[in-house]
Design an enzyme around this catalytic site. Structure first.
Site, PDB file in Angstrom:
ATOM      1  N   CYS A   1     -69.190  -5.778  -4.006  1.00  0.00           N
ATOM      2  CA  CYS A   1     -69.125  -5.661  -2.541  1.00  0.00           C
ATOM      3  C   CYS A   1     -70.450  -5.090  -2.040  1.00  0.00           C
ATOM      4  O   CYS A   1     -70.486  -4.060  -1.361  1.00  0.00           O
ATOM      5  CB  CYS A   1     -67.940  -4.804  -2.116  1.00  0.00           C
ATOM      6  SG  CYS A   1     -67.876  -3.151  -2.843  1.00  0.00           S
TER       7      CYS A   1
ATOM      8  N   ASP B   1     -63.322   4.368 -20.867  1.00  0.00           N
ATOM      9  CA  ASP B   1     -64.714   4.005 -20.611  1.00  0.00           C
ATOM     10  C   ASP B   1     -64.958   2.639 -21.238  1.00  0.00           C
ATOM     11  O   ASP B   1     -64.774   2.449 -22.446  1.00  0.00           O
ATOM     12  CB  ASP B   1     -65.629   5.061 -21.242  1.00  0.00           C
ATOM     13  CG  ASP B   1     -67.107   4.814 -20.967  1.00  0.00           C
ATOM     14  OD1 ASP B   1     -67.485   3.658 -20.677  1.00  0.00           O
ATOM     15  OD2 ASP B   1     -67.880   5.777 -21.068  1.00  0.00           O
TER      16      ASP B   1
ATOM     17  N   ALA C   1     -59.400  -0.171 -10.608  1.00  0.00           N
ATOM     18  CA  ALA C   1     -58.857   0.681  -9.550  1.00  0.00           C
ATOM     19  C   ALA C   1     -59.586   0.438  -8.222  1.00  0.00           C
ATOM     20  O   ALA C   1     -60.786   0.139  -8.229  1.00  0.00           O
ATOM     21  CB  ALA C   1     -58.988   2.142  -9.962  1.00  0.00           C
ATOM     22  N   PRO C   2     -58.855   0.537  -7.091  1.00  0.00           N
ATOM     23  CA  PRO C   2     -57.478   0.997  -6.913  1.00  0.00           C
ATOM     24  C   PRO C   2     -56.406  -0.081  -7.042  1.00  0.00           C
ATOM     25  O   PRO C   2     -55.241   0.202  -6.804  1.00  0.00           O
ATOM     26  CB  PRO C   2     -57.492   1.566  -5.498  1.00  0.00           C
ATOM     27  CG  PRO C   2     -58.478   0.706  -4.784  1.00  0.00           C
ATOM     28  CD  PRO C   2     -59.562   0.401  -5.794  1.00  0.00           C
ATOM     29  N   GLY C   3     -56.788  -1.330  -7.385  1.00  0.00           N
ATOM     30  CA  GLY C   3     -55.768  -2.251  -7.838  1.00  0.00           C
ATOM     31  C   GLY C   3     -55.446  -3.458  -6.996  1.00  0.00           C
ATOM     32  O   GLY C   3     -54.528  -4.203  -7.340  1.00  0.00           O
ATOM     33  N   GLY C   4     -56.164  -3.699  -5.916  1.00  0.00           N
ATOM     34  CA  GLY C   4     -55.858  -4.872  -5.096  1.00  0.00           C
ATOM     35  C   GLY C   4     -55.931  -6.167  -5.885  1.00  0.00           C
ATOM     36  O   GLY C   4     -55.060  -7.039  -5.778  1.00  0.00           O
ATOM     37  N   LYS C   5     -56.972  -6.305  -6.688  1.00  0.00           N
ATOM     38  CA  LYS C   5     -57.142  -7.529  -7.466  1.00  0.00           C
ATOM     39  C   LYS C   5     -56.161  -7.588  -8.635  1.00  0.00           C
ATOM     40  O   LYS C   5     -55.707  -8.671  -9.019  1.00  0.00           O
ATOM     41  CB  LYS C   5     -58.597  -7.639  -7.932  1.00  0.00           C
ATOM     42  CG  LYS C   5     -59.576  -7.742  -6.762  1.00  0.00           C
ATOM     43  CD  LYS C   5     -61.019  -7.640  -7.208  1.00  0.00           C
ATOM     44  CE  LYS C   5     -61.969  -7.703  -6.016  1.00  0.00           C
ATOM     45  NZ  LYS C   5     -61.796  -6.543  -5.090  1.00  0.00           N
TER      46      LYS C   5
ATOM     47  N   ASP D   1     -59.936   0.978 -16.182  1.00  0.00           N
ATOM     48  CA  ASP D   1     -60.835   1.730 -15.313  1.00  0.00           C
ATOM     49  C   ASP D   1     -61.020   3.116 -15.914  1.00  0.00           C
ATOM     50  O   ASP D   1     -60.144   3.623 -16.623  1.00  0.00           O
ATOM     51  CB  ASP D   1     -60.273   1.841 -13.893  1.00  0.00           C
ATOM     52  CG  ASP D   1     -61.353   2.109 -12.860  1.00  0.00           C
ATOM     53  OD1 ASP D   1     -61.714   1.179 -12.117  1.00  0.00           O
ATOM     54  OD2 ASP D   1     -61.852   3.254 -12.804  1.00  0.00           O
TER      55      ASP D   1
ATOM     56  N   CYS E   1     -62.819  -2.572 -14.408  1.00  0.00           N
ATOM     57  CA  CYS E   1     -63.124  -1.705 -13.258  1.00  0.00           C
ATOM     58  C   CYS E   1     -62.095  -1.984 -12.159  1.00  0.00           C
ATOM     59  O   CYS E   1     -62.437  -2.368 -11.039  1.00  0.00           O
ATOM     60  CB  CYS E   1     -64.542  -1.892 -12.754  1.00  0.00           C
ATOM     61  SG  CYS E   1     -65.802  -1.782 -14.051  1.00  0.00           S
TER      62      CYS E   1
END
Length: 414
Positions: A351, A282, A237-241, A256, A235
């Protein structure tokens, strides 16, 4: 007749509020109402909508005290009055400008009523409380879950958050802190005042850093240095991690289901010159060829922990959404457990401020706990007694607060 200057922004804000409160859209999705507006008007519309949602319980209390007959919750006049009052009492806009740009929204409706209520409240010298009052359902949930923290959480919602960034090269922390005039939160993590144009700041175009709240950076930090090992960002996106893991030396596979959000991930990877294998699939239909040394599961959730930057979650999320997402999280944890190599590490995060999406999930994980140590966390944060991490918007108030996150780490038997 020409529209008064500033009216299009107020009209867009009203449409955004309608999309959130009537249809349950996110504020980001509702921002489509600003299409075609100049950037300054679009930004103003979003601020008006967000501040209305942030302070809505208190705005409604002022309106109800000033009206003989209660306006229906979904009445257009109530929403317009909310917008007028938040501009006057929270955004320090001039009353005459508010009247000129907001009352036309009620053309053919109760303009005199709205004008009279607005003027009466201002004449009485009314003010909004420093800490917003939580909506009743949210107050009930969080009072039960966090009886000792709910007041601090509410206080942490008073203002939008500052701007946190993650550096591509943590060894340049002090250099970038000086160049940007930023506060150092941890190695590789800086904080700047809010309201800055991100794209124009030094280092952004060069990919030296990306925007990421400190709390959101913790899950990847707890996996440590990759040293070429394989990690699945599930999971992603959006890709910070994903970028954090790649910068820390992991061989990253980013999975994702959201094609559009993955495109943003690819753009971020290109800008930062970091690499990861990006897969649009998926998770319940996809199967990896081999297992992983580590998996980071930042699971889809209600995102109630982001309420200081996305106050719409205070009004869109209820027990039904919490229960539905908790089921999805349980299923994703099972998949991650299956794909983990013996001795591999799983970091689970959401979060969310809802225990059903955090603590209750961790209690049911079948892997061995790998407790987080205090020395792994930035100064000012401590693990729970179970070795988990729980942050909320009321933490580190003197430094600008945090998003709400839950993080737990596990290890598969070798």
């Amino acid at each position: 007749m020409a529209e008064p200057a500033g009216f299009p922004a107020r009209r867009a804000a009203l449409r955004m509020l309608d999309a959130v409160l009537r249809r349950g859209d996110t504020l980001d999705t509702a921002a489509g109402a600003t299409k075609g507006l100049p950037p300054s008007d679009a930004a103003l519309a979003r601020v008006i909508a967000a501040e209305t949602l942030r302070n809505m319980a208190d705005l409604d209390a002022l309106i109800d005290a000033a009206t003989r007959q209660r306006l229906p919750d979904d009445a257009k006049a109530r929403t317009v009055l909310r917008m007028m009052l938040v501009q006057a009492l929270r955004m320090d806009s001039a009353p005459h400008a508010i009247i000129a740009t907001c009352l036309p929204l009620l053309a053919g409706g109760p303009r005199r009523l709205a004008h009279g209520v607005f003027s009466a409240i201002l004449k009485q010298g009314k003010a909004l409380p420093e800490a917003p009052t939580l909506p009743d359902e949210v107050q009930a949930r969080w009072s039960q879950a966090w009886p000792d923290r709910v007041d601090a959480i509410a206080a942490g919602l008073a203002s939008p958050p500052p701007l946190d960034i993650t550096l591509r090269d943590a060894e340049q922390t002090e250099q970038w802190a000086g160049d940007l005039g930023a506060e150092v939160l941890a190695s590789g993590q800086l904080r700047l005042p809010r309201g800055q144009a991100v794209e124009s700041l030094p280092g952004f175009a060069d990919g030296a850093w990306w925007v990421q709240d400190l709390a959101a950076a913790l899950p990847a930090m707890l996996l440590g240095a990759g040293e070429g090992r394989r990690v699945l960002d599930l999971c992603a996106a959006p890709g910070g991690k994903t970028m954090q893991l790649a910068a820390s030396g992991w061989q990253v596979m980013a999975l994702d289901i959201a094609k559009r959000r993955l495109e943003r991930l690819r753009q971020n990877l290109a800008r930062t010159a970091l690499s990861a294998e990006v897969i649009c699939a998926d998770a319940f239909k996809w199967q990896p060829d081999t297992g992983f040394d580590a998996i980071l599961l930042d699971a889809p959730c209600t995102a109630t922990g982001t309420c200081r930057r996305h106050p719409d979650v205070l009004h869109r999320i209820g027990q039904r959404q919490i229960d539905e997402l908790a089921e999805l999280q349980t299923a994703l944890i099972a998949k991650a457990t299956e794909w983990l190599n013996p001795g591999g590490v799983l970091v689970y995060a959401t979060c969310s401020l809802e225990p059903e999406e955090g603590e209750r999930q961790a209690e049911a994980v079948t892997l061995a706990p790998d407790p987080v140590r205090a020395d792994e966390l930035p100064a000012g944060l401590q693990p729970t007694g179970e070795g988990w991490v729980r942050t909320d918007p009321g933490m580190m108030p003197e430094r600008g607060g945090l998003d709400g996150f839950f993080i737990a780490r596990f290890r598969k038997a070798g």
